[in-house]
Design an enzyme around this catalytic site. Structure first.
Site, PDB file in Angstrom:
ATOM      1  N   GLY A  47     -20.560   4.225   1.878  1.00 21.10           N
ATOM      2  CA  GLY A  47     -19.719   4.934   2.462  1.00 21.10           C
ATOM      3  C   GLY A  47     -19.464   6.226   1.865  1.00 21.10           C
ATOM      4  O   GLY A  47     -18.258   6.156   0.990  1.00 21.10           O
ATOM      5  N   LYS A  92      -1.386  -2.783   2.169  1.00 23.63           N
ATOM      6  CA  LYS A  92      -1.493  -1.414   2.726  1.00 23.63           C
ATOM      7  C   LYS A  92      -1.063  -1.434   4.138  1.00 23.63           C
ATOM      8  O   LYS A  92      -0.757  -0.234   4.629  1.00 23.63           O
ATOM      9  CB  LYS A  92      -3.190  -1.176   2.494  1.00 23.63           C
ATOM     10  CG  LYS A  92      -3.502   0.170   3.249  1.00 23.63           C
ATOM     11  CD  LYS A  92      -2.772   1.290   2.663  1.00 23.63           C
ATOM     12  CE  LYS A  92      -3.681   2.689   3.074  1.00 23.63           C
ATOM     13  NZ  LYS A  92      -4.133   2.841   4.283  1.00 23.63           N
ATOM     14  N   GLU A 132       4.824   4.056   7.189  1.00 22.79           N
ATOM     15  CA  GLU A 132       4.395   5.430   7.448  1.00 22.79           C
ATOM     16  C   GLU A 132       4.593   5.722   9.083  1.00 22.79           C
ATOM     17  O   GLU A 132       5.205   6.964   9.244  1.00 22.79           O
ATOM     18  CB  GLU A 132       3.176   5.430   6.897  1.00 22.79           C
ATOM     19  CG  GLU A 132       2.473   6.862   7.192  1.00 22.79           C
ATOM     20  CD  GLU A 132       0.922   6.952   6.961  1.00 22.79           C
ATOM     21  OE1 GLU A 132       0.018   6.868   7.960  1.00 22.79           O
ATOM     22  OE2 GLU A 132       0.550   6.606   5.712  1.00 22.79           O
TER      23      GLU A 132
END
Length: 292
Positions: A7, A164, A171
């Site tokens: 990727g 995460k 966020e």
């Protein structure tokens, strides 16, 4: 060390370059032959010396699952697979079991840094057995920012992506707060230079942050965000964060509200969502929708 990297898009391609700059060998595969060093997963595996480490950077869900399935048939006992995409932590547990049956190790790694990571480094949160993490550590060290902080062995398999996920939930809430403040400042007649108000906050205030810096960047490019439509996608991790909060009876009112605000952007041209869209484009290179 040698690394196979699957990727090579916006994140993966820059990661390949940063790892190479640190002196390691990276053999990359991508479905786009113009980006790839090899042209099949079989060729990638054949070019790596055992025991191998293969890092997967493809979209979460079906693409990751099919890649893991193919690697399970190509790799050998003692090899390690790292999933550095945005997979759900429950998928990590499943992949660890599937690969473990064949003697292949598994490490999950949440990666943050977006389009800025090549130069600034990537914040890394990884989960897995200590011996598997140790094998990948030279790559983690190459990718992380300079200095003492920026990476963590968060715990067992799944811990990296869970950490995460929570990072992304926070966020969401931070971006929403900046967006709401920006809209209110734009609304009143008494404030005549909203962009410079935001810029003044960059030094000496408790709300200074990289996101604030990126907001100023966006306002420098388009002072009133007139070119943007008030529409912002959600990556999925905000939803997973709220779902995990429900499962664990942890109240997350700010993060939940910020997720619902993005849903509201689907309905009308929301001024707040112009700022959210601009910030996502600034830090991650995410697509924005321009006005027709």
């Amino acid at each position: 060390m040698e690394l196979g990297l699957i990727g090579l898009g916006k994140m993966g391609g820059n990661m390949r370059e940063r790892i190479r700059r640190a002196g390691h060998t990276v053999i990359g595969y991508d479905r786009n032959p113009d980006l790839a060093d090899v042209h099949s997963l079989q060729e990638l595996v054949d070019k790596l010396k055992g025991p191998r480490v293969v890092w997967v950077m493809v979209p979460a869900g079906a693409a990751t699952q099919s890649t893991v399935d193919e690697l399970a048939e190509l790799l050998s006992p003692g090899d390690i697979v790292v999933d550095g995409g945005n997979s759900r932590w429950t998928d990590d547990e499943k992949h660890a079991v599937e690969l473990g049956i064949k003697g292949i190790g598994f490490v999950d790694c949440g990666v943050s840094g977006g389009v800025w990571g090549l130069e600034n480094g990537y914040a890394l949160m990884y989960g897995g057995d200590t011996e598997h993490v140790a094998r990948v550590q030279p790559v983690f060290d190459a990718l992380k920012p300079e200095g003492e902080f920026g990476s963590v062995h968060a715990g067992k398999v799944g811990a990296g992506h869970f950490a995460k996920m929570v990072h992304n939930g926070i966020e969401y809430a931070m971006m929403q707060a900046y967006a709401e403040g920006w809209e209110l400042l734009e609304k009143v007649d008494s404030v005549t230079d909203v962009r410079e108000v935001f810029r003044s906050w960059q030094e000496g205030t408790v709300i200074r942050s990289w996101l604030l810096d990126l907001a100023v960047n966006a306002l420098d490019e388009d002072e009133h965000l007139d070119k943007l439509r008030g529409f912002a996608q959600d990556s999925g991790e905000g939803r997973w964060t709220v779902e995990a909060a429900i499962d664990n009876a942890v109240p997350l009112p700010a993060i939940t509200a910020s997720l619902f605000a993005r849903f509201a952007s689907r309905q009308d041209d929301s001024p707040q969502m112009k700022m959210i869209a601009a910030l996502r484009n600034q830090f991650g290179g995410h697509a924005v929708e321009n006005k027709k």
